[in-house]
Design a protein around this motif. Structure first.
Motif, mmCIF file in Angstrom:
data_model
loop_
_atom_site.group_PDB
_atom_site.id
_atom_site.type_symbol
_atom_site.label_atom_id
_atom_site.label_comp_id
_atom_site.label_asym_id
_atom_site.label_seq_id
_atom_site.Cartn_x
_atom_site.Cartn_y
_atom_site.Cartn_z
ATOM 1 N N TRP A 22 0.825 -1.208 0.000
ATOM 2 C CA TRP A 22 0.000 0.000 0.000
ATOM 3 C C TRP A 22 0.856 1.253 0.000
ATOM 4 O O TRP A 22 0.562 2.223 -0.701
ATOM 5 N N THR A 23 1.923 1.249 0.777
ATOM 6 C CA THR A 23 2.789 2.428 0.794
ATOM 7 C C THR A 23 3.514 2.593 -0.547
ATOM 8 O O THR A 23 3.744 3.719 -0.993
ATOM 9 N N VAL A 51 1.209 10.565 -2.995
ATOM 10 C CA VAL A 51 1.701 11.535 -2.017
ATOM 11 C C VAL A 51 2.585 12.577 -2.705
ATOM 12 O O VAL A 51 2.436 13.780 -2.487
ATOM 13 N N LEU A 52 3.495 12.107 -3.549
ATOM 14 C CA LEU A 52 4.377 13.046 -4.254
ATOM 15 C C LEU A 52 3.590 13.968 -5.174
ATOM 16 O O LEU A 52 3.900 15.165 -5.285
ATOM 17 N N ALA A 81 -0.620 8.054 6.726
ATOM 18 C CA ALA A 81 0.441 7.346 6.005
ATOM 19 C C ALA A 81 1.332 6.578 6.962
ATOM 20 O O ALA A 81 1.736 5.436 6.679
ATOM 21 N N ALA A 82 1.641 7.172 8.110
ATOM 22 C CA ALA A 82 2.493 6.484 9.084
ATOM 23 C C ALA A 82 1.792 5.238 9.632
ATOM 24 O O ALA A 82 2.422 4.186 9.820
ATOM 25 N N LEU A 105 -5.922 1.309 7.559
ATOM 26 C CA LEU A 105 -6.303 2.679 7.915
ATOM 27 C C LEU A 105 -7.335 2.608 9.027
ATOM 28 O O LEU A 105 -8.101 1.641 9.117
ATOM 29 N N THR A 106 -7.356 3.615 9.884
ATOM 30 C CA THR A 106 -8.303 3.632 10.992
ATOM 31 C C THR A 106 -8.956 5.010 11.114
ATOM 32 O O THR A 106 -8.386 6.017 10.661
ATOM 33 N N GLY A 107 -10.138 5.030 11.728
ATOM 34 C CA GLY A 107 -10.876 6.279 11.847
ATOM 35 C C GLY A 107 -10.132 7.346 12.618
ATOM 36 O O GLY A 107 -10.232 8.539 12.306
#
Length: 285
Positions: free
Chosen positions: A109-110, A117-118, A148-149, A157-159
């Motif tokens: 995913w990253t 992102v770029l 992203a971190a 991903l979380t809320g």
């Protein structure tokens, strides 16, 4: 030949304090789910630094002609000749490549999201040429940091991190509007777009207040999602207090307090908030 300190000045390295603390909150949330990994921490910080170096260097590079005409920015490294155009371009692409290379080490995913992102953080530099809402794009660029971190650590991903991202977006856009008040006349003379150039000083301050009101809502919402205790409450109070302070010292008839002090205030707000949030998460307080 450009010196190392010239490159630090080019990217205003100290301003990494705006988004990095929020990335560390996202990282901490991820670690609490998956466990600590020293390499991941180093890589997350590295990605933040590389992405921001690329974004700031690119902004200075493509805005060099405008910067040379503006008395406030004419002394910057590229228009002043301390860093050449080719050297600046090499610096940008080196950092962009390093960002993608490090991002690729986390998970798929990253790797897939790194070009996105770029595109946002580099593309922001063009937005002032066609939209007054460029401040929101800048906010979006920094807002991706906590989410992203977390994705880097967990692949998910979380809320809570989405809420943090919303907090950063409105906070950064709001204070960037205030910072842009310094260049209202110049932006209008060069047909550059910004909220202050479009709405005027009073209108811009109103938009900034509305964005920071949304930030306050996001601070409360994030606290609820994190189950924030008294440490979160302290961090939130300091953060929001410094936000209110900015609006008290900047008035339509007195813009003299915008500048280095303004950047310091926002940096302190970010660091203080992150410190108490992270302590609260680790200690469960």
């Amino acid at each position: 030949m450009a010196r190392l300190k010239d490159y630090f000045a080019l990217v205003k390295f100290a301003h990494t304090a705006f988004a990095l603390p929020f990335a560390l909150i996202g990282y901490t949330l991820g670690v609490l789910k998956t466990g600590f990994d020293g390499w991941t921490l180093v890589a997350v910080v590295g990605c933040m630094v590389f992405a921001r170096n690329a974004a700031m260097g690119f902004n200075r590079l493509i805005d060099r002609n405008f910067d040379a005409k503006n008395p406030r920015t004419a002394g910057r490294e590229i228009p002043a000749g301390r860093i050449g155009r080719r050297a600046a371009a090499g610096f940008v692409w080196l950092n962009a490549a390093a960002f993608v290379a490090v991002a690729a080490t986390f998970n798929r995913w990253t790797l897939l999201l790194a070009p996105v992102v770029l595109a946002v953080v580099l593309g922001y530099s063009y937005t002032k040429r066609f939209t007054a809402w460029c401040h929101l794009v800048l906010g979006l660029g920094l807002a991706m940091a906590p989410s992203a971190a977390y994705i880097a650590v967990t692949g998910e991903l979380t809320g809570a991190t989405v809420s943090l991202s919303g907090l950063v977006l409105t906070w950064v856009a709001g204070f960037d509007i205030i910072y842009a008040l310094q260049d209202v006349a110049f932006d209008r003379s060069q047909r550059l777009h910004s909220i202050p150039a479009f709405f005027g000083v009073r209108g811009a301050l109103t938009v900034s207040r509305l964005l920071h009101a949304a930030t306050a809502v996001a601070v409360v919402g994030t606290g609820c999602l994190l189950g924030g205790g008294w440490l979160y409450g302290i961090g939130a109070a300091v953060f929001l207090g410094l936000l209110v302070y900015q609006h008290l010292i900047v008035r339509p008839d007195d813009l003299s307090r915008i500048g280095a002090m303004f950047g310091l205030t926002n940096g302190l707000a970010s660091v203080a908030y992150a410190l108490f949030v992270i302590l609260g998460l680790i200690l469960g307080k």
